[in-house]
Design a protein around this motif. Structure first.
Motif, PDB file in Angstrom:
ATOM      1  N   LEU A   1       0.821  -1.211   0.000  1.00  0.00           N
ATOM      2  CA  LEU A   1       0.000   0.000   0.000  1.00  0.00           C
ATOM      3  C   LEU A   1       0.856   1.263   0.000  1.00  0.00           C
ATOM      4  O   LEU A   1       0.462   2.285   0.572  1.00  0.00           O
ATOM      5  CB  LEU A   1      -0.933   0.006   1.224  1.00  0.00           C
ATOM      6  CG  LEU A   1      -1.896  -1.176   1.328  1.00  0.00           C
ATOM      7  CD1 LEU A   1      -2.720  -1.088   2.602  1.00  0.00           C
ATOM      8  CD2 LEU A   1      -2.810  -1.224   0.115  1.00  0.00           C
ATOM      9  N   SER A   2       2.009   1.205  -0.614  1.00  0.00           N
ATOM     10  CA  SER A   2       2.912   2.360  -0.672  1.00  0.00           C
ATOM     11  C   SER A   2       3.059   2.843  -2.102  1.00  0.00           C
ATOM     12  O   SER A   2       2.948   2.060  -3.052  1.00  0.00           O
ATOM     13  CB  SER A   2       4.283   2.000  -0.094  1.00  0.00           C
ATOM     14  OG  SER A   2       4.879   0.967  -0.857  1.00  0.00           O
ATOM     15  N   SER A   3       3.314   4.118  -2.252  1.00  0.00           N
ATOM     16  CA  SER A   3       3.516   4.725  -3.557  1.00  0.00           C
ATOM     17  C   SER A   3       4.427   5.933  -3.391  1.00  0.00           C
ATOM     18  O   SER A   3       4.199   6.780  -2.500  1.00  0.00           O
ATOM     19  CB  SER A   3       2.177   5.161  -4.170  1.00  0.00           C
ATOM     20  OG  SER A   3       2.371   5.789  -5.406  1.00  0.00           O
ATOM     21  N   ASP A   4       5.475   6.003  -4.236  1.00  0.00           N
ATOM     22  CA  ASP A   4       6.447   7.097  -4.197  1.00  0.00           C
ATOM     23  C   ASP A   4       7.091   7.230  -2.820  1.00  0.00           C
ATOM     24  O   ASP A   4       7.315   8.327  -2.308  1.00  0.00           O
ATOM     25  CB  ASP A   4       5.782   8.428  -4.588  1.00  0.00           C
ATOM     26  CG  ASP A   4       5.281   8.405  -6.017  1.00  0.00           C
ATOM     27  OD1 ASP A   4       5.859   7.648  -6.835  1.00  0.00           O
ATOM     28  OD2 ASP A   4       4.308   9.136  -6.315  1.00  0.00           O
ATOM     29  N   GLY A   5       7.374   6.079  -2.192  1.00  0.00           N
ATOM     30  CA  GLY A   5       8.044   6.092  -0.900  1.00  0.00           C
ATOM     31  C   GLY A   5       7.143   6.391   0.272  1.00  0.00           C
ATOM     32  O   GLY A   5       7.617   6.429   1.418  1.00  0.00           O
ATOM     33  N   GLU A   6       5.872   6.611   0.066  1.00  0.00           N
ATOM     34  CA  GLU A   6       4.930   6.885   1.148  1.00  0.00           C
ATOM     35  C   GLU A   6       3.886   5.771   1.199  1.00  0.00           C
ATOM     36  O   GLU A   6       3.367   5.344   0.180  1.00  0.00           O
ATOM     37  CB  GLU A   6       4.243   8.239   0.949  1.00  0.00           C
ATOM     38  CG  GLU A   6       5.198   9.422   0.981  1.00  0.00           C
ATOM     39  CD  GLU A   6       4.462  10.736   0.834  1.00  0.00           C
ATOM     40  OE1 GLU A   6       3.216  10.692   0.713  1.00  0.00           O
ATOM     41  OE2 GLU A   6       5.128  11.791   0.837  1.00  0.00           O
ATOM     42  N   SER A   7       3.593   5.319   2.414  1.00  0.00           N
ATOM     43  CA  SER A   7       2.640   4.230   2.616  1.00  0.00           C
ATOM     44  C   SER A   7       1.409   4.745   3.340  1.00  0.00           C
ATOM     45  O   SER A   7       1.471   5.723   4.108  1.00  0.00           O
ATOM     46  CB  SER A   7       3.283   3.095   3.413  1.00  0.00           C
ATOM     47  OG  SER A   7       2.357   2.055   3.643  1.00  0.00           O
ATOM     48  N   ASP A   8       0.291   4.075   3.101  1.00  0.00           N
ATOM     49  CA  ASP A   8      -0.951   4.453   3.772  1.00  0.00           C
ATOM     50  C   ASP A   8      -0.960   4.055   5.240  1.00  0.00           C
ATOM     51  O   ASP A   8      -1.793   4.557   6.000  1.00  0.00           O
ATOM     52  CB  ASP A   8      -2.144   3.804   3.065  1.00  0.00           C
ATOM     53  CG  ASP A   8      -2.319   4.327   1.654  1.00  0.00           C
ATOM     54  OD1 ASP A   8      -1.957   5.502   1.420  1.00  0.00           O
ATOM     55  OD2 ASP A   8      -2.797   3.584   0.783  1.00  0.00           O
ATOM     56  N   LEU A   9      -0.073   3.169   5.634  1.00  0.00           N
ATOM     57  CA  LEU A   9      -0.015   2.730   7.032  1.00  0.00           C
ATOM     58  C   LEU A   9       1.406   2.318   7.375  1.00  0.00           C
ATOM     59  O   LEU A   9       2.247   2.108   6.501  1.00  0.00           O
ATOM     60  CB  LEU A   9      -0.997   1.578   7.285  1.00  0.00           C
ATOM     61  CG  LEU A   9      -0.964   0.388   6.311  1.00  0.00           C
ATOM     62  CD1 LEU A   9       0.030  -0.662   6.757  1.00  0.00           C
ATOM     63  CD2 LEU A   9      -2.347  -0.224   6.170  1.00  0.00           C
ATOM     64  N   ASP A  10       1.659   2.198   8.679  1.00  0.00           N
ATOM     65  CA  ASP A  10       2.971   1.795   9.183  1.00  0.00           C
ATOM     66  C   ASP A  10       2.900   0.317   9.564  1.00  0.00           C
ATOM     67  O   ASP A  10       2.066  -0.089  10.371  1.00  0.00           O
ATOM     68  CB  ASP A  10       3.365   2.640  10.392  1.00  0.00           C
ATOM     69  CG  ASP A  10       4.817   2.410  10.797  1.00  0.00           C
ATOM     70  OD1 ASP A  10       5.156   1.266  11.151  1.00  0.00           O
ATOM     71  OD2 ASP A  10       5.607   3.370  10.774  1.00  0.00           O
ATOM     72  N   GLY A  11       3.784  -0.512   8.962  1.00  0.00           N
ATOM     73  CA  GLY A  11       3.737  -1.939   9.208  1.00  0.00           C
ATOM     74  C   GLY A  11       4.020  -2.316  10.645  1.00  0.00           C
ATOM     75  O   GLY A  11       3.355  -3.184  11.224  1.00  0.00           O
ATOM     76  N   ARG A  12       5.011  -1.679  11.271  1.00  0.00           N
ATOM     77  CA  ARG A  12       5.353  -1.973  12.660  1.00  0.00           C
ATOM     78  C   ARG A  12       4.209  -1.602  13.594  1.00  0.00           C
ATOM     79  O   ARG A  12       3.844  -2.363  14.505  1.00  0.00           O
ATOM     80  CB  ARG A  12       6.621  -1.216  13.047  1.00  0.00           C
ATOM     81  CG  ARG A  12       7.888  -1.732  12.371  1.00  0.00           C
ATOM     82  CD  ARG A  12       8.362  -3.002  13.056  1.00  0.00           C
ATOM     83  NE  ARG A  12       9.569  -3.526  12.428  1.00  0.00           N
ATOM     84  CZ  ARG A  12      10.239  -4.588  12.884  1.00  0.00           C
ATOM     85  NH1 ARG A  12       9.776  -5.228  13.941  1.00  0.00           N
ATOM     86  NH2 ARG A  12      11.308  -5.026  12.251  1.00  0.00           N
ATOM     87  N   GLU A  13       3.634  -0.431  13.380  1.00  0.00           N
ATOM     88  CA  GLU A  13       2.518  -0.004  14.224  1.00  0.00           C
ATOM     89  C   GLU A  13       1.295  -0.887  13.999  1.00  0.00           C
ATOM     90  O   GLU A  13       0.537  -1.171  14.941  1.00  0.00           O
ATOM     91  CB  GLU A  13       2.186   1.454  13.940  1.00  0.00           C
ATOM     92  CG  GLU A  13       3.271   2.427  14.357  1.00  0.00           C
ATOM     93  CD  GLU A  13       2.877   3.863  14.106  1.00  0.00           C
ATOM     94  OE1 GLU A  13       1.738   4.087  13.608  1.00  0.00           O
ATOM     95  OE2 GLU A  13       3.691   4.762  14.399  1.00  0.00           O
ATOM     96  N   LEU A  14       1.092  -1.323  12.772  1.00  0.00           N
ATOM     97  CA  LEU A  14      -0.023  -2.225  12.499  1.00  0.00           C
ATOM     98  C   LEU A  14       0.138  -3.537  13.255  1.00  0.00           C
ATOM     99  O   LEU A  14      -0.837  -4.069  13.820  1.00  0.00           O
ATOM    100  CB  LEU A  14      -0.117  -2.478  10.997  1.00  0.00           C
ATOM    101  CG  LEU A  14      -1.206  -3.456  10.538  1.00  0.00           C
ATOM    102  CD1 LEU A  14      -2.593  -2.935  10.895  1.00  0.00           C
ATOM    103  CD2 LEU A  14      -1.109  -3.692   9.032  1.00  0.00           C
TER     104      LEU A  14
END
Length: 252
Positions: free
Chosen positions: A128-141
């Motif tokens: 769920l990332s695009s141009d180095g930015e993701s919609d969520l943080d995997g670690r926090e998820l």
């Protein structure tokens, strides 16, 4: 149709077709005999005359001819049709299965160990990332899933989890799970609805309606696509509302 539910139904359909390949022909014979009895027809499959093909080279081994008509029908027709169905099912929905593997952590997180949970959450974050930015943080998820309370049911779909978040007001406490569930619940399973909606255009924009404006075309398309909801609208109320907006007061 939800993504996880669709994948589960497709897997069950594949297992059912594989099972039907072994037992379906026998059950089809029983059904065919019952139909023949009702039609007063003899339940006998006629055997065609076997034809021999001439071989150009002597080292070619001729195929063994099947003398039984039912056995030949099972091999040359029934098994071929079922095998094509199974192969088409596996080929057409292969991409859908890959998408479900990435979003499966949203419904399988209670049964996953911590290392596997973190790995799948990071994979989902990269997806769920695009141009180095993701919609969520995997670690926090992963941390949110580890601290999530026990579910009311052993297995829940993404839409049921999303409904639970909305009902218990958990979206501010678990923001990453809230974002991931909303994305998973809105992924289209098939394009049949979009194709059906687009096919409505040729019924609305005909040759006689070539001068129709864009606003009216959009309105008619929405009414036609959502015809089930539009049938519940009261025509009298719509006419009164339209008349109230367009009414002009005369001179006193």
């Amino acid at each position: 149709m939800q993504l996880d539910v669709a994948v589960e139904l497709l897997k069950k359909a594949e297992v059912s077709l594989v099972r039907y390949r072994t037992t379906g022909f026998a059950s089809a014979q029983v059904s065919a005999k019952d139909i023949c009895e009702k039609m007063n027809t003899e339940a006998v499959l006629k055997q065609k005359r076997l034809r021999k093909t001439k071989r150009q080279f002597s080292y070619e081994s001729p195929d063994e001819e099947v003398s039984d008509a039912l056995k030949k029908m099972e091999i040359s027709f029934f098994n071929v049709v079922v095998d094509v169905c199974i192969a088409s099912l596996q080929e057409r929905f292969q991409t859908l299965d890959k998408v479900q593997e990435k979003f499966g952590v949203l419904v399988n997180f209670p049964d996953l160990p911590n290392a596997e949970l973190i790995k799948q959450c990071e994979t989902l974050s990269k997806t769920l990332s695009s141009d180095g930015e993701s919609d969520l943080d995997g670690r926090e998820l992963a941390m949110e899933m580890q601290s999530f309370p026990s579910l009311p049911e052993t297995s829940m779909t993404t839409l049921e989890l999303l409904t639970l978040f909305q009902k218990k007001r958990l979206k501010e406490i678990y923001p990453n799970m809230w974002v991931a569930l909303r994305i998973a619940a809105t992924i289209p399973v098939a394009v049949a609805t979009a194709e059906k909606s687009f096919s409505r255009l040729k019924l609305l924009k005909t040759y006689l309606r070539s001068t129709m404006a864009q606003d009216r075309l959009n309105g008619l398309a929405i009414i036609s696509i959502n015809r089930e909801e539009s049938r519940q609208v009261s025509f009298d109320e719509a006419i009164d509302a339209f008349a109230a907006r367009k009414s002009r007061r005369g001179p006193f």
